[in-house]
Design an enzyme around this catalytic site. Sequence first.
Site, PDB file in Angstrom:
ATOM      1  N   SER A 139      40.473  39.534  46.005  1.00 23.67           N
ATOM      2  CA  SER A 139      40.214  39.060  47.371  1.00 23.67           C
ATOM      3  C   SER A 139      38.711  38.995  47.585  1.00 23.67           C
ATOM      4  O   SER A 139      37.949  39.663  46.868  1.00 23.67           O
ATOM      5  CB  SER A 139      40.818  40.064  48.366  1.00 23.67           C
ATOM      6  N   TYR A 152      42.827  48.507  51.612  1.00 28.24           N
ATOM      7  CA  TYR A 152      42.845  47.181  50.984  1.00 28.24           C
ATOM      8  C   TYR A 152      41.528  46.924  50.246  1.00 28.24           C
ATOM      9  O   TYR A 152      41.519  46.479  49.091  1.00 28.24           O
ATOM     10  CB  TYR A 152      43.067  46.129  52.079  1.00 28.24           C
TER      11      TYR A 152
END
Length: 257
Positions: A139, A152
């Site tokens: 990401s 995350y």
Amino acid sequence: MSLTGKTAIITGSNSGIGLGVARELAKAGANVVLNSFTDRDEDHALAEEISKETGTKARYIQADMSKGDECRALIEQSGACDILVNNAGIQHVAPIDQFPVDKWDAIIAINMNSAFHTTAAALPMMRQAGWGRVVNIASAHGLTASPFKAAYVAAKHGVVGMTKTVALETAQEPITCNAVCPGYVLTPLVEAQIPDTMKEYNMSREDVIKNVMLQRQPSKEFATVEQLGGTVQFLCSDAAAQITGTTISVDGGWTAL
Ligand code: NAD
């Protein structure tokens, strides 16, 4: 490049980016293995649909990527693994002092630890086949941070680090390992973040999309699952044989800021 005869396993691929990547790899000729933790008729129907559309063999194998033994079993049950796409992921948004411990553990397990288990199980198969591609869907949050996403961001930075290590361990073999770092892609995972973010910032849906999500994406456009699939396909091509241990951002300029 044709991927005919190659087996591609994509974790977390009954929706969103994983499904988009599976469709693109199947279009290029790969026999794809779809996966998630559910075992519903519609999961298997997705595989049948891909088989029909592309003339390749697509299967759906249920395995929970929060559990190490099931990650490894997914690879073993597939029987071959030329291309491994570690994509399964979940998100939870909360300030760190209120971050639920069970959510922290689940995010670290699914978004990071699963890639350790699947890669460990897949590399011997790739070595035996004499060719392999590991693509980790990290990401922009594997390269930068945002508030309220501690687990995350930690997991995705971990995946980027693991990518470099696997690349070094396989550098003298016909195997590569890279991470793709998407910015915002409008998938069910992102859709699910909108209500919490609306509450967090006291904003409308439109304002969250424009001023929070795409605020850091200079293109002001979501990336698409097809673009992510095309990027993974490129990393599987001969042109990418010397690309290893790196990250490819598909983020509309986010990480250039
Ligand atoms: P999504 O929710 O549509 O897909 C997530 C997939 O993971 C689903 O198929 C889901 O079933 C699967 N999954 C969840 N828990 C699982 C488990 N325990 N075992 C097996 N499978 C499980 O979300 P997405 O946006 O397509 O996300 C896919 C990946 O892309 C994730 O790793 C995510 O972090 C990453 N990513 C997404 C975006 C984005 O904007 N959508 C941006 C950057 C990175």
